[in-house]
Design a protein around this motif. Structure first.
Motif, short mmCIF file in Angstrom:
data_model
loop_
_atom_site.label_atom_id
_atom_site.label_comp_id
_atom_site.label_asym_id
_atom_site.label_seq_id
_atom_site.Cartn_x
_atom_site.Cartn_y
_atom_site.Cartn_z
N GLY A 285 0.81 -1.21 0.00
CA GLY A 285 0.00 0.00 0.00
C GLY A 285 0.85 1.26 0.00
O GLY A 285 0.52 2.26 -0.66
N ILE A 286 1.96 1.23 0.74
CA ILE A 286 2.86 2.39 0.79
C ILE A 286 3.43 2.66 -0.60
O ILE A 286 3.46 3.81 -1.07
N VAL A 287 3.89 1.60 -1.28
CA VAL A 287 4.46 1.76 -2.61
C VAL A 287 3.45 2.36 -3.57
O VAL A 287 3.76 3.29 -4.34
N LYS A 288 2.23 1.85 -3.54
CA LYS A 288 1.21 2.34 -4.47
C LYS A 288 0.83 3.80 -4.19
O LYS A 288 0.70 4.61 -5.11
N SER A 289 0.65 4.13 -2.92
CA SER A 289 0.29 5.51 -2.59
C SER A 289 1.45 6.46 -2.93
O SER A 289 1.23 7.59 -3.38
N LEU A 290 2.66 5.97 -2.74
CA LEU A 290 3.85 6.76 -3.06
C LEU A 290 3.94 7.01 -4.56
O LEU A 290 4.17 8.14 -5.01
N TYR A 291 3.73 5.97 -5.34
CA TYR A 291 3.79 6.09 -6.80
C TYR A 291 2.74 7.07 -7.31
O TYR A 291 3.04 7.98 -8.09
N TYR A 292 1.50 6.90 -6.86
CA TYR A 292 0.43 7.76 -7.35
C TYR A 292 0.59 9.20 -6.87
O TYR A 292 0.12 10.13 -7.53
N SER A 293 1.27 9.40 -5.75
CA SER A 293 1.52 10.76 -5.30
C SER A 293 2.50 11.47 -6.24
O SER A 293 2.43 12.69 -6.42
N THR A 294 3.42 10.71 -6.86
CA THR A 294 4.34 11.32 -7.83
C THR A 294 3.61 11.67 -9.11
O THR A 294 3.92 12.66 -9.77
N ILE A 295 2.62 10.86 -9.46
CA ILE A 295 1.82 11.12 -10.65
C ILE A 295 1.01 12.40 -10.47
O ILE A 295 0.83 13.21 -11.38
N GLU A 296 0.52 12.59 -9.24
CA GLU A 296 -0.30 13.76 -8.94
C GLU A 296 0.53 14.99 -8.63
O GLU A 296 0.01 16.08 -8.41
N GLY A 297 1.85 14.80 -8.57
CA GLY A 297 2.74 15.94 -8.36
C GLY A 297 2.91 16.32 -6.90
O GLY A 297 3.40 17.41 -6.59
N ASN A 298 2.52 15.40 -5.99
CA ASN A 298 2.68 15.71 -4.57
C ASN A 298 4.13 15.48 -4.14
O ASN A 298 4.88 14.75 -4.78
#
Length: 304
Positions: A285-298
């Motif tokens: 879950g950490i990896v996925k949330s981390l990846y998608y946060s980079t996509i969203e520019g966070n």
């Protein structure tokens, strides 16, 4: 096509894990996540904290050394970004915040101490969603060393979710009161009573081990009867025999008993007869949330 690497550090009550994952990006397709490396160190912080209220100097040093090693490994793997999360033991430790600052200074690793609701939300970012689609009902049970997260799903939606201080290390140290078991039972019965048919989804190292030993094909559930029988089988051996005869690791041979008890109890109270065991957990879950946060520019924590 592009391959990116992300890492998750899960600092639990029983063990500390580093998961390094590859994320394959292909134009026009959903990203594909795959494990590249998994390292597990059985520090068992919970034994310190649940008995003495703080992480001992010895285990604080072991944790700091582990973080140094993890940082080096992430560098070798050329990890783009990482996130480190600590759960039950660290959030209850009197010296938890102090220890995170010390580790940041010694290793450069920033540790985030998260609560039970955050933990459940992160896990929800895993492939769990693929399992709960449709019109079926599920009770998701994630057993840790210090706490267990329970979530009820129906029609692909979250119905109820709660974290209880009932984990394998706590049980081993006789730190779970009878009242806590009663509270968990009441919560499960109340939140699953409207479903005539419900299945469990189990996560955690112990249920993964039991599933592996069962020899079942991935995606095939274990039954209540099988899990209960295997629990009795394990109970027929001493701790030493579970290591020498059954071949379990030292840090698995004791916690697997209380873990099985939690899953069996949850099945009994929810009247579930099947438990699915996908290989998912907090690290995923950490990896996925981390990846998608980079996509969203966070903003994320970089390894540089």
């Amino acid at each position: 096509m592009k391959v990116r690497k992300f890492a998750a550090i899960d600092i639990g009550s029983n063990a500390v894990r580093l998961l390094i994952s590859n994320v394959l990006e292909v134009d026009g397709a959903s990203p594909v996540f795959s494990k590249s490396s998994l390292v597990r160190v059985p520090i068992r912080l919970g034994t310190d904290v649940f008995l003495n209220g703080k992480v001992s100097d010895e285990n604080a040093e072991r944790l700091a050394e582990s973080m140094k090693a993890f940082k080096l490994l992430m560098g070798v793997h050329k990890v783009e970004a990482y996130k480190a999360c600590a759960t039950s033991a660290m959030r209850e430790a009197k010296n938890g915040e102090e220890l995170t600052k010390l580790i940041k200074k010694k290793s450069g690793v920033q540790i985030n101490i998260i609560d039970g609701s955050d933990e459940a939300a992160i896990i929800a970012n895993t492939d769990l969603q693929a399992l709960i689609e449709g019109d079926k009902a599920y009770l998701y049970v994630d057993v840790g060393g210090g706490s267990t997260e329970f979530t009820v799903y129906s029609n692909g939606e979250t119905i109820a979710s709660k974290s209880f201080k009932i984990g394998t290390v706590r049980i081993l140290n006789e730190m779970v009161k009878h009242e806590t078991w009663v509270e968990v039972e009441q919560w499960i019965r109340e939140n699953t009573k409207d479903f005539s048919k419900i299945s469990l989804i189990g996560s955690g190292g112990n249920i993964n081990k039991i599933f592996k030993i069962s020899g079942k094909k991935e995606g095939t559930p274990l039954t209540y009867k099988y899990l209960s029988s295997y629990y009795q089988f394990l109970m027929s051996f001493s701790y030493e025999e579970r290591i020498s005869i059954l071949g379990l690791n030292q840090d698995r041979a004791d916690v697997i008993i209380p873990a099985a008890r939690i899953y069996i109890s949850a099945m009994k109270w929810s009247k579930a007869i099947k438990i699915y065991v996908p290989k998912i957990g907090l690290s995923d879950g950490i990896v996925k949330s981390l990846y998608y946060s980079t996509i969203e520019g966070n903003k994320v924590v970089d390894t540089e």
